[in-house]
Design a protein around this motif. Structure first.
Motif, PDB file in Angstrom:
ATOM      1  N   ARG A  27      -6.397   9.452   1.382  1.00 33.82           N
ATOM      2  CA  ARG A  27      -6.569   8.064   2.382  1.00 33.82           C
ATOM      3  C   ARG A  27      -7.675   7.318   1.817  1.00 33.82           C
ATOM      4  O   ARG A  27      -8.029   6.206   1.510  1.00 33.82           O
ATOM      5  N   ARG A  36       0.472   0.952   7.015  1.00 37.14           N
ATOM      6  CA  ARG A  36       0.632   1.513   8.374  1.00 37.14           C
ATOM      7  C   ARG A  36      -1.039   1.459   9.286  1.00 37.14           C
ATOM      8  O   ARG A  36      -0.731   1.300  10.313  1.00 37.14           O
ATOM      9  N   ASP A  37      -1.956   1.151   8.361  1.00 41.10           N
ATOM     10  CA  ASP A  37      -3.306   1.027   8.965  1.00 41.10           C
ATOM     11  C   ASP A  37      -3.890  -0.025   8.663  1.00 41.10           C
ATOM     12  O   ASP A  37      -5.347   0.031   8.341  1.00 41.10           O
ATOM     13  N   ARG A  40      10.154   4.163  -5.725  1.00 46.92           N
ATOM     14  CA  ARG A  40      11.207   4.064  -4.291  1.00 46.92           C
ATOM     15  C   ARG A  40      12.289   5.101  -4.080  1.00 46.92           C
ATOM     16  O   ARG A  40      13.335   4.772  -3.686  1.00 46.92           O
ATOM     17  N   ASP A  52       3.972   9.500  10.736  1.00 44.28           N
ATOM     18  CA  ASP A  52       3.185   8.393  10.450  1.00 44.28           C
ATOM     19  C   ASP A  52       2.463   8.096  12.023  1.00 44.28           C
ATOM     20  O   ASP A  52       1.238   7.670  11.837  1.00 44.28           O
ATOM     21  N   THR A  98       0.836  -1.215   0.067  1.00 46.65           N
ATOM     22  CA  THR A  98       0.130  -0.020   0.137  1.00 46.65           C
ATOM     23  C   THR A  98       0.671   1.360  -0.160  1.00 46.65           C
ATOM     24  O   THR A  98       0.190   2.272  -0.579  1.00 46.65           O
ATOM     25  N   ARG A 131      10.107  10.341   9.949  1.00 45.59           N
ATOM     26  CA  ARG A 131       9.130   9.459   9.412  1.00 45.59           C
ATOM     27  C   ARG A 131       8.097   8.959  10.344  1.00 45.59           C
ATOM     28  O   ARG A 131       6.995   8.752  10.130  1.00 45.59           O
ATOM     29  N   TYR A 189       0.757   5.313  -2.059  1.00 50.43           N
ATOM     30  CA  TYR A 189       0.676   6.589  -1.577  1.00 50.43           C
ATOM     31  C   TYR A 189       1.924   7.280  -2.216  1.00 50.43           C
ATOM     32  O   TYR A 189       2.016   8.631  -2.468  1.00 50.43           O
ATOM     33  N   ARG A 190       2.979   6.488  -2.655  1.00 45.95           N
ATOM     34  CA  ARG A 190       4.045   7.104  -3.302  1.00 45.95           C
ATOM     35  C   ARG A 190       3.613   7.257  -4.735  1.00 45.95           C
ATOM     36  O   ARG A 190       4.066   8.380  -5.369  1.00 45.95           O
ATOM     37  N   ARG A 247      -0.144  11.506  12.997  1.00 38.72           N
ATOM     38  CA  ARG A 247      -1.249  12.117  12.065  1.00 38.72           C
ATOM     39  C   ARG A 247      -2.596  11.914  12.796  1.00 38.72           C
ATOM     40  O   ARG A 247      -2.709  11.053  13.335  1.00 38.72           O
ATOM     41  N   SER A 284       0.083  11.713   3.205  1.00 44.71           N
ATOM     42  CA  SER A 284      -0.714  10.639   3.348  1.00 44.71           C
ATOM     43  C   SER A 284      -1.581  10.989   4.529  1.00 44.71           C
ATOM     44  O   SER A 284      -2.296  10.153   4.995  1.00 44.71           O
ATOM     45  N   SER A 326       4.917  10.493   2.705  1.00 49.50           N
ATOM     46  CA  SER A 326       5.052  10.692   3.933  1.00 49.50           C
ATOM     47  C   SER A 326       4.018  12.059   4.332  1.00 49.50           C
ATOM     48  O   SER A 326       3.265  12.074   5.308  1.00 49.50           O
TER      49      SER A 326
HETATM   50  O1   DC Z   1       5.805   1.974   3.432  1.00 49.53           O
HETATM   51  P1   DC Z   1       6.405   3.043   2.388  1.00 49.53           P
HETATM   52  O2   DC Z   1       7.674   3.686   3.086  1.00 49.53           O
HETATM   53  O3   DC Z   1       6.284   2.884   0.894  1.00 49.53           O
HETATM   54  O4   DC Z   1       5.178   4.286   2.646  1.00 49.53           O
HETATM   55  C1   DC Z   1       5.348   5.702   2.003  1.00 49.53           C
HETATM   56  C2   DC Z   1       4.545   6.559   3.003  1.00 49.53           C
HETATM   57  O5   DC Z   1       3.138   6.368   2.873  1.00 49.53           O
HETATM   58  C3   DC Z   1       4.848   6.592   4.462  1.00 49.53           C
HETATM   59  O6   DC Z   1       5.528   7.491   4.786  1.00 49.53           O
HETATM   60  C4   DC Z   1       3.502   6.641   5.112  1.00 49.53           C
HETATM   61  C5   DC Z   1       2.472   6.271   4.145  1.00 49.53           C
HETATM   62  N1   DC Z   1       1.583   5.218   4.063  1.00 49.53           N
HETATM   63  C6   DC Z   1       0.486   5.451   4.906  1.00 49.53           C
HETATM   64  O7   DC Z   1       0.276   6.433   5.549  1.00 49.53           O
HETATM   65  N2   DC Z   1      -0.389   4.281   5.116  1.00 49.53           N
HETATM   66  C7   DC Z   1      -0.009   3.119   4.459  1.00 49.53           C
HETATM   67  N3   DC Z   1      -0.878   2.075   4.473  1.00 49.53           N
HETATM   68  C8   DC Z   1       1.127   2.970   3.728  1.00 49.53           C
HETATM   69  C9   DC Z   1       1.991   3.964   3.533  1.00 49.53           C
END
Ligand code: DC
Length: 226
Positions: free
Chosen positions: A107, A128-129, A89, A182, A33, A178, A37-38, A185, A101, A98
Motif C-alpha cells: 500500500r 477503496r481508500d 483484468r 476489502d 488504482t 472480495r 494492485y493488480r 483488512r 493489498s 485482493s
Molecule cells: O478495483 P479492482 O477490482 O481492480 O481492485 C483489485 C483489488 O485491489 C481489490 O480486491 C482491492 C485492491 N484495491 C485496494 O486495496 N485499494 C485500492 N485503492 C484499489 C484496489
C-alpha cells in the motif's frame, strides 16, 4: 491547485466504467488504482510469491517498479518497464491483488504513486481508500455501491455476453469474499469517508449514474470555487 474527485466502493459497483466516463466529460485524468494492485499481483504470481507470507511480499515489493503512462487518454500500467495493462483484468490477478493489498509495504508504495499523479493533474481516482487515505482533501468524494444481487447480476450478464461459462452462485460468493477482504483488512479498509456522498446504483443504469454524479460534482465545485 489541482482538483481531485475520489470514487470508492466495493468490487463490481461500476466504479471504473463510471469514473472513466466522468473523467472524459470533465476533461480530468482517470486513475484506476485497482490496476496498480493488480500489476503488483502479476509480479507476485509470476515469481511464485506466497500471498500469506508478509516476509516474502515485503521482499518482493522492493523489486517492483510500477509506473503509469497515458496513451490516447487510456491509462497504461508498466511493471518494471513492461506494459502489463492487458494482463490485469483476469480472475487470477484480481484474486492475488485482493489477498496482497492488505500489506503495508504494498500500500505504501502504491499510495505514493497515486498521490504523485494527483499532484500533477486534475484526477478522477477510483479505488477503496481514495477518500479516506489517498486523497483526504479531494473536493468531491462519492461512495458508489450496489447490492450484492445487483453486482452479481451485472457480472453474470457481462460474462454471458462474452460467452464465458459462469455460475451465478459462484460469482456471488466471490463478490462476498472480495467485500469481506476489502472491508476487514487492518490498513485502509474499504469504508465510506465521513464527507463522501453515498450513491446506491442497484436500480440505476450507467447513464443515470453518470448524470447524477456530474450534478453532485458540479455542485461541490461551486462550493469550493466560492
Ligand atoms: O478495483 P479492482 O477490482 O481492480 O481492485 C483489485 C483489488 O485491489 C481489490 O480486491 C482491492 C485492491 N484495491 C485496494 O486495496 N485499494 C485500492 N485503492 C484499489 C484496489
Amino acid at each position: 491547485m489541482n482538483y481531485s474527485i475520489a470514487i470508492d466502493g466495493p468490487a463490481g459497483a461500476g466504479k471504473s466504467t463510471i469514473a472513466k466516463e466522468i473523467a472524459k466529460k470533465m476533461n480530468y485524468i482517470y486513475v484506476d488504482t485497482g490496476a496498480m494492485y493488480r500489476a503488483m499481483a502479476v509480479y507476485f504470481n509470476r515469481h511464485g510469491i506466497h500471498a500469506d507470507s508478509e516476509k516474502e511480499i515485503d521482499c518482493a515489493v522492493k523489486d517492483v517498479d510500477i509506473t503509469i503512462e497515458y496513451i490516447d487518454g487510456e491509462q497504461q500500467v508498466f511493471l518494471n518497464g513492461e506494459n502489463v495493462t492487458a494482463l490485469l483484468r483476469t480472475e487470477e490477478a484480481g484474486k492475488m491483488a485482493s489477498k496482497t493489498s492488505k500489506y503495508a509495504s504494498v500500500r505504501t508504495k502504491l499510495v505514493e504513486l497515486q498521490r504523485k499523479l494527483a499532484a500533477i493533474s486534475n484526477v478522477v481516482m477510483d479505488g477503496r481508500d481514495i477518500g479516506t487515505t489517498v486523497l483526504p482533501d479531494a473536493f468531491c468524494k462519492i461512495y458508489l455501491t450496489a447490492s450484492v444481487e445487483a453486482r452479481t447480476t451485472r457480472r453474470y450478464n457481462e460474462l454471458k455476453q462474452k460467452s464465458v461459462p459462469c455460475n451465478f452462485n459462484e460469482i456471488k460468493s466471490d463478490i462476498e469474499k472480495r467485500d469481506y477482504e476489502d472491508m476487514n483488512r487492518e490498513i485502509s479498509p474499504l469504508r465510506q469517508a465521513e464527507d463522501a456522498i453515498l450513491l446506491d446504483t442497484s436500480d440505476m443504469d450507467i447513464e443515470e449514474v453518470v448524470n447524477t454524479m456530474i450534478k453532485m460534482i458540479q455542485s461541490k465545485k461551486l462550493e469550493v470555487d466560492k
